[in-house]
Design an enzyme around this catalytic site. Structure first.
Site, PDB file in Angstrom:
ATOM      1  N   ASP A  32      27.200  23.513 -14.831  1.00 18.34           N
ATOM      2  CA  ASP A  32      26.661  22.513 -15.761  1.00 18.34           C
ATOM      3  C   ASP A  32      26.949  22.889 -17.210  1.00 18.34           C
ATOM      4  OD1 ASP A  32      25.366  20.882 -13.749  1.00 18.34           O
ATOM      5  OD2 ASP A  32      24.047  22.590 -13.459  1.00 18.34           O
ATOM      6  N   ASP A  79      27.040  27.013  -2.700  1.00 21.51           N
ATOM      7  CA  ASP A  79      26.550  27.635  -3.938  1.00 21.51           C
ATOM      8  C   ASP A  79      26.840  29.133  -3.937  1.00 21.51           C
ATOM      9  OD1 ASP A  79      25.565  25.227  -4.872  1.00 21.51           O
ATOM     10  OD2 ASP A  79      23.516  25.594  -4.173  1.00 21.51           O
ATOM     11  N   THR A 138      22.071  24.382 -13.280  1.00 16.83           N
ATOM     12  CA  THR A 138      20.696  23.926 -13.110  1.00 16.83           C
ATOM     13  C   THR A 138      20.655  23.265 -11.733  1.00 16.83           C
ATOM     14  OG1 THR A 138      21.285  21.928 -14.335  1.00 16.83           O
ATOM     15  CG2 THR A 138      20.137  23.622 -15.551  1.00 16.83           C
ATOM     16  N   HIS A 177      19.688  21.748  -3.362  1.00 18.79           N
ATOM     17  CA  HIS A 177      20.266  23.079  -3.199  1.00 18.79           C
ATOM     18  C   HIS A 177      19.419  23.970  -2.285  1.00 18.79           C
ATOM     19  CE1 HIS A 177      23.526  22.534  -6.162  1.00 18.79           C
ATOM     20  NE2 HIS A 177      22.684  21.656  -6.667  1.00 18.79           N
TER      21      HIS A 177
END
Ligand SMILES: [Zn+2]
Length: 151
Positions: free
Chosen positions: A51, A97, A63, A69
């Site tokens: 981001d 992630d 974020t 997530h």
């Protein structure tokens, strides 16, 4: 970019945190801008399209929405319908992630993850405190480290 906001807009922005309008990403971006940081947003050439990208500090900020997530906190609840779909989806997002973060660390980036629950429903002073912490983490540039903030 329109990151300079009037104090009226800013207070509306801060009070909007409890509502649905202000995304954590925007809050963090504007607060860092006011502290003098300059950055790029959504750099698609970097893993996970962070981001916020602070080239000068070799630091990226994500974020993360707690649901999407898969952050197991007070905000997150496993959905009760389409269980298989959501389980796969969320676990897939988590894995992605982790992979992206590993990739960035490997390339020498410092990674800061700010979970939605670190900001959502928090008072303005708590948010300022968090932003100050993040600002010093950016300046310190812990080499190849990942720092995570949660509520
Ligand atoms: Zn969370």
């Amino acid at each position: 970019m329109g990151d300079v906001v009037s104090s009226t807009v800013r207070s509306r922005m801060m009070s909007g945190i409890k509502g649905k309008n202000t995304k954590p990403e925007i809050i963090v971006r504007k607060a860092l801008y006011r502290k003098g940081f300059r950055y790029r947003i959504h750099q698609s050439k970097l893993a996970g399209k962070p981001d916020i990208v602070l080239n000068k500090y070799k630091t990226v900020i994500f974020t993360h929405g707690c649901f999407w997530h898969g952050h197991e906190c007070h905000i997150f609840k496993w959905p009760k319908s389409n269980v298989n779909f959501w389980t796969q989806k969320i676990i897939g997002n988590r894995k992605r992630d982790q992979k992206n973060i590993a990739h960035l660390l490997n390339d020498g980036w410092n990674v800061i993850v700010i979970w939605e629950c670190a900001l959502r429903g928090k008072r303005e002073d708590a948010i300022s405190k968090l932003i100050s912490e993040i600002a010093s983490e950016i300046r310190i540039q812990k080499s190849g480290a990942v720092i995570s903030h949660a509520g």
